[in-house]
Design a protein around this motif. Sequence first.
Motif, PDB file in Angstrom:
ATOM      1  N   ALA A  58      42.578  54.221  48.248  1.00 36.19           N
ATOM      2  CA  ALA A  58      43.601  53.203  48.405  1.00 36.19           C
ATOM      3  C   ALA A  58      42.983  51.857  48.772  1.00 36.19           C
ATOM      4  O   ALA A  58      43.440  50.819  48.290  1.00 36.19           O
ATOM      5  N   GLU A  59      41.944  51.868  49.625  1.00 36.44           N
ATOM      6  CA  GLU A  59      41.306  50.606  50.009  1.00 36.44           C
ATOM      7  C   GLU A  59      40.616  49.949  48.817  1.00 36.44           C
ATOM      8  O   GLU A  59      40.668  48.726  48.664  1.00 36.44           O
ATOM      9  N   LEU A  60      39.985  50.756  47.978  1.00 34.93           N
ATOM     10  CA  LEU A  60      39.342  50.193  46.786  1.00 34.93           C
ATOM     11  C   LEU A  60      40.380  49.614  45.828  1.00 34.93           C
ATOM     12  O   LEU A  60      40.162  48.546  45.246  1.00 34.93           O
ATOM     13  N   ASP A  61      41.492  50.303  45.674  1.00 28.27           N
ATOM     14  CA  ASP A  61      42.561  49.784  44.809  1.00 28.27           C
ATOM     15  C   ASP A  61      43.082  48.449  45.325  1.00 28.27           C
ATOM     16  O   ASP A  61      43.225  47.494  44.562  1.00 28.27           O
ATOM     17  N   ALA A  62      43.379  48.369  46.601  1.00 32.80           N
ATOM     18  CA  ALA A  62      43.941  47.138  47.169  1.00 32.80           C
ATOM     19  C   ALA A  62      42.915  46.013  47.208  1.00 32.80           C
ATOM     20  O   ALA A  62      43.195  44.891  46.772  1.00 32.80           O
ATOM     21  N   ASN A  63      41.724  46.308  47.730  1.00 37.31           N
ATOM     22  CA  ASN A  63      40.743  45.254  47.967  1.00 37.31           C
ATOM     23  C   ASN A  63      39.968  44.823  46.739  1.00 37.31           C
ATOM     24  O   ASN A  63      39.528  43.665  46.670  1.00 37.31           O
ATOM     25  N   VAL A  64      39.779  45.709  45.781  1.00 43.08           N
ATOM     26  CA  VAL A  64      38.954  45.378  44.617  1.00 43.08           C
ATOM     27  C   VAL A  64      39.783  45.299  43.340  1.00 43.08           C
ATOM     28  O   VAL A  64      39.824  44.255  42.688  1.00 43.08           O
ATOM     29  N   VAL A  65      40.445  46.382  42.995  1.00 42.70           N
ATOM     30  CA  VAL A  65      41.225  46.408  41.755  1.00 42.70           C
ATOM     31  C   VAL A  65      42.350  45.378  41.815  1.00 42.70           C
ATOM     32  O   VAL A  65      42.566  44.619  40.867  1.00 42.70           O
ATOM     33  N   GLY A  66      43.038  45.309  42.952  1.00 40.15           N
ATOM     34  CA  GLY A  66      44.125  44.344  43.106  1.00 40.15           C
ATOM     35  C   GLY A  66      43.628  42.910  43.048  1.00 40.15           C
ATOM     36  O   GLY A  66      44.224  42.060  42.374  1.00 40.15           O
ATOM     37  N   LEU A  67      42.541  42.628  43.747  1.00 40.86           N
ATOM     38  CA  LEU A  67      41.965  41.287  43.730  1.00 40.86           C
ATOM     39  C   LEU A  67      41.587  40.876  42.312  1.00 40.86           C
ATOM     40  O   LEU A  67      41.886  39.762  41.878  1.00 40.86           O
ATOM     41  N   HIS A  68      40.969  41.778  41.595  1.00 37.95           N
ATOM     42  CA  HIS A  68      40.552  41.489  40.222  1.00 37.95           C
ATOM     43  C   HIS A  68      41.761  41.222  39.330  1.00 37.95           C
ATOM     44  O   HIS A  68      41.787  40.255  38.562  1.00 37.95           O
ATOM     45  N   ALA A  69      42.778  42.052  39.435  1.00 35.05           N
ATOM     46  CA  ALA A  69      43.972  41.909  38.604  1.00 35.05           C
ATOM     47  C   ALA A  69      44.708  40.600  38.894  1.00 35.05           C
ATOM     48  O   ALA A  69      45.131  39.896  37.963  1.00 35.05           O
ATOM     49  N   VAL A  70      44.861  40.269  40.158  1.00 36.85           N
ATOM     50  CA  VAL A  70      45.565  39.032  40.519  1.00 36.85           C
ATOM     51  C   VAL A  70      44.780  37.811  40.047  1.00 36.85           C
ATOM     52  O   VAL A  70      45.349  36.860  39.496  1.00 36.85           O
ATOM     53  N   THR A  71      43.465  37.834  40.242  1.00 35.74           N
ATOM     54  CA  THR A  71      42.648  36.703  39.805  1.00 35.74           C
ATOM     55  C   THR A  71      42.719  36.525  38.295  1.00 35.74           C
ATOM     56  O   THR A  71      42.900  35.401  37.805  1.00 35.74           O
ATOM     57  N   LEU A  72      42.593  37.619  37.555  1.00 34.64           N
ATOM     58  CA  LEU A  72      42.683  37.517  36.095  1.00 34.64           C
ATOM     59  C   LEU A  72      44.075  37.071  35.656  1.00 34.64           C
ATOM     60  O   LEU A  72      44.215  36.369  34.653  1.00 34.64           O
ATOM     61  N   GLY A  73      45.099  37.450  36.396  1.00 37.93           N
ATOM     62  CA  GLY A  73      46.454  37.037  36.065  1.00 37.93           C
ATOM     63  C   GLY A  73      46.690  35.551  36.272  1.00 37.93           C
ATOM     64  O   GLY A  73      47.385  34.905  35.482  1.00 37.93           O
ATOM     65  N   PHE A  74      46.112  34.996  37.337  1.00 35.18           N
ATOM     66  CA  PHE A  74      46.321  33.589  37.639  1.00 35.18           C
ATOM     67  C   PHE A  74      45.308  32.652  36.991  1.00 35.18           C
ATOM     68  O   PHE A  74      45.573  31.449  36.872  1.00 35.18           O
ATOM     69  N   ALA A  75      44.162  33.149  36.585  1.00 37.19           N
ATOM     70  CA  ALA A  75      43.115  32.286  36.028  1.00 37.19           C
ATOM     71  C   ALA A  75      43.604  31.428  34.862  1.00 37.19           C
ATOM     72  O   ALA A  75      43.314  30.223  34.830  1.00 37.19           O
ATOM     73  N   PRO A  76      44.348  31.964  33.900  1.00 36.95           N
ATOM     74  CA  PRO A  76      44.806  31.112  32.801  1.00 36.95           C
ATOM     75  C   PRO A  76      45.736  29.989  33.268  1.00 36.95           C
ATOM     76  O   PRO A  76      45.678  28.870  32.754  1.00 36.95           O
ATOM     77  N   VAL A  77      46.556  30.262  34.253  1.00 37.86           N
ATOM     78  CA  VAL A  77      47.468  29.244  34.791  1.00 37.86           C
ATOM     79  C   VAL A  77      46.678  28.150  35.499  1.00 37.86           C
ATOM     80  O   VAL A  77      46.930  26.957  35.315  1.00 37.86           O
ATOM     81  N   ILE A  78      45.709  28.562  36.317  1.00 38.56           N
ATOM     82  CA  ILE A  78      44.868  27.595  37.029  1.00 38.56           C
ATOM     83  C   ILE A  78      44.112  26.730  36.030  1.00 38.56           C
ATOM     84  O   ILE A  78      44.050  25.501  36.168  1.00 38.56           O
ATOM     85  N   ALA A  79      43.552  27.347  34.997  1.00 40.52           N
ATOM     86  CA  ALA A  79      42.798  26.602  33.982  1.00 40.52           C
ATOM     87  C   ALA A  79      43.705  25.618  33.244  1.00 40.52           C
ATOM     88  O   ALA A  79      43.316  24.463  33.007  1.00 40.52           O
ATOM     89  N   ARG A  80      44.905  26.051  32.871  1.00 46.44           N
ATOM     90  CA  ARG A  80      45.847  25.166  32.157  1.00 46.44           C
ATOM     91  C   ARG A  80      46.242  23.956  32.996  1.00 46.44           C
ATOM     92  O   ARG A  80      46.577  22.908  32.464  1.00 46.44           O
ATOM     93  N   ASN A  81      46.206  24.116  34.304  1.00 46.69           N
ATOM     94  CA  ASN A  81      46.562  23.026  35.206  1.00 46.69           C
ATOM     95  C   ASN A  81      45.360  22.183  35.626  1.00 46.69           C
ATOM     96  O   ASN A  81      45.427  21.466  36.620  1.00 46.69           O
ATOM     97  N   GLY A  82      44.286  22.279  34.886  1.00 50.96           N
ATOM     98  CA  GLY A  82      43.129  21.437  35.129  1.00 50.96           C
ATOM     99  C   GLY A  82      42.075  22.008  36.049  1.00 50.96           C
ATOM    100  O   GLY A  82      41.138  21.334  36.440  1.00 50.96           O
TER     101      GLY A  82
END
Length: 74
Positions: free
Chosen positions: A1-25
């Motif tokens: 559970a700790e690996l899912d929350a701390n690593v898998v979750g972090l990776h998924a959220v970052t990949l999800g927001f990266a295109p939005v952050i990039a589009r906003n400069g």
Amino acid sequence: AELDANVVGLHAVTLGFAPVIARNGGGAVANLSSVAAFASFPPFPTYSASKAAVHSLTQAMRMALRPQGITVHG
């Protein structure tokens, strides 16, 4: 559970927001790590392992997202 929350979750959220952050400069991502990434604590082996993985993932994402104008910090 700790690996899912701390690593898998972090990776998924970052990949999800990266295109939005990039589009906003560009922008920044801040990952919460711990001293446990560098010095394991025997009573909490999976926590220490997950924070070491967060550190490694942060380093890799820093290089991968830099061309999109995104800085990654730990």
